[in-house]
Design an enzyme around this catalytic site. Sequence first.
Site, PDB file in Angstrom:
ATOM      1  N   HIS A  23       0.084  -2.907   8.953  1.00 58.79           N
ATOM      2  CA  HIS A  23       0.043  -3.744  10.148  1.00 58.79           C
ATOM      3  C   HIS A  23      -0.792  -3.044  11.229  1.00 58.79           C
ATOM      4  CE1 HIS A  23       4.089  -5.918   9.074  1.00 58.79           C
ATOM      5  NE2 HIS A  23       3.069  -6.343   8.358  1.00 58.79           N
ATOM      6  N   ASN A  82      -1.366 -11.811   2.273  1.00 58.98           N
ATOM      7  CA  ASN A  82      -0.221 -11.057   2.774  1.00 58.98           C
ATOM      8  C   ASN A  82       1.107 -11.599   2.253  1.00 58.98           C
ATOM      9  OD1 ASN A  82       0.107 -13.403   4.247  1.00 58.98           O
ATOM     10  ND2 ASN A  82       0.071 -12.432   6.244  1.00 58.98           N
ATOM     11  N   MET A 100       3.273 -13.372   3.798  1.00 59.87           N
ATOM     12  CA  MET A 100       3.514 -14.732   4.303  1.00 59.87           C
ATOM     13  C   MET A 100       4.721 -14.845   5.216  1.00 59.87           C
ATOM     14  SD  MET A 100       2.704 -16.795   0.771  1.00 59.87           S
ATOM     15  CE  MET A 100       3.498 -15.498  -0.178  1.00 59.87           C
TER      16      MET A 100
END
Length: 593
Positions: free
Chosen positions: A532, A130, A132
């Site tokens: 998400h 991802n 981060m």
Amino acid sequence: MSVIEDFKSYSKWLMRLLALIQSIMPGEWPTSCLIQDGDTFDFIVVGGGSAGAIVASRLSEVHHWKVLLIEAGGDPPLASVVPSLFGYLPNTEYDWKYKTYFHEGIGEAHNDRMQTLPRGKMLGGCSSMNFMAYVRGKPEDYDRWGRVAPGWSWRKSLQYFKKLEDFRDPEVMNNPNNARLHSRDGPVTVTRPKVNSFFQDVFDVVLGAFQEIGLKRILEINGPELGGVTSPHFNHDCGRRISTAEAYLKHSKNRRNLCIAKYTKAIKIIIDERTKTARGVKVILKSNETLNVFAKKEVIVSAGSFNSPKLLMLSGIGPKEELKKLNIKVIADLPVGKNLMDHIVANIILQGKKGVHYKTQMKYALKEINAFPNPTITGYFNVHNETLSQPQFQFFTMYVAANASLVPIVCKLALNYNDELCDSVQEANLHRELHLVLVIMLHPLSKGRVTLKSKNHFDDPVIDQGVLTVEDDIDLLADAAKYVARLENTSYFKRVNGRVANIKVAGCKGLKFKSDEYWKCYVKNTVSTFMHSVGSCSMGPDRVVDEKLKVHGINCLRVVDASVMPGTPSANTNVPTMMIGEQAADQIKAHYS
């Protein structure tokens, strides 16, 4: 050969080179254990991602418990470890390669109305591929969770955020109002890298512009303020990504009671239909051998918001009407796969000054390869009601110098926009820098669902995100786009004759540029999800799991990952998912103590 083909060829070459380098380096990840048909453990954890790796590691701290962690992928590659190379991981063997399709009339600027949904298929899961960003959300997010699932309030959740983090920003930790929200005692390192002078100039310009449109500059995104603008913190340190594989599994690899079975896919939960008790998991190995492994205490599903509902439904736990269609015997009629939620994104593009060529940016970016090679800021804002207890929008900015070869690659490959849109973005970038603002709707009303294509475990789940299927979401996102477009009237953009880029968008021809009708059309057709996804196995009395994350009506079975979230947090979901893993591990330990 086109730029896109060049990039694909280069990406394959780079991944092969990194794999070769990694193959001759000393092993740093846990070795894969051999499992046999009939093997028995105290706990079986399905999925070694953002939550599962934490649960397995924490449970194995109890030395007399035998823990099996099942992971469908293998070790994170060097492209995962080196923070700036995460963009090379999607659509490789380290990605589940899932897709979603927008409903008719939505997302028309995407080819076939399709968006890819990269999901990590390796130790660490999405924490290994991802962005981060270390973002936790706001207190009201968790207080709302606590109202439907006692024990998940902000006060309780903060305890576990602090348990997991090693917060290494002295500026934050020296401020008492912020330091009380953080800890230096956890395994997950959090830093805010210093940037070079070129990136700092970009930071200052963008921060100043947001301040001019009314956002206050704040110390950090995870501080006590509800809104504001700042530079983000990241999960990386000393040139390495701090995934859950790095922070937890790497440090647990010598525990003899922890068995990590890589390249092992769970295909069914073994359930005693008479007692409604989970007894183990049916798995398939890389060799295609199928075998059964058993759990004395519990099976814990941590396969993520798409694969957790898929596994439950394949095992007979889900909406009875869906399971009966596929001739799957119903063991528990639960709303598995429903309540799927995600953050929704509109990309606003502003043209900046002329003359700063992409080669200049790349010269500096190569020096930042061990961090994040793009100046980015983040923040929260509301567009209607400043007294709301949750922010309506989060944003991240990205900077692209003039004539960047990266533009068509990101536009076409990563975002799957059509040629008309991507060509107009490239034209806008030909002589001018671009400032991209990712405007993220945090709490949309629109919801989707995950269903099964068939009863064959090889088939991908069907993922309908339901993006912008509620009209109020379109109106609010358009208002947010107009709010951010005001940046063109700030000092810097006026000085360099900057402006909102007039991008060619399918379905918006003939509309007056920047009119209310235009912005509604723009966000509706260029919309993306922020990847998400949460909520498909959400907690609550009438949902899939209870507040202890136990599956309703099934003994010895829990779900521990982002799918249990009853609402979207005001944050990138990786860190909240880690928090769930930490709290769940303590709940399980307390239950058996």
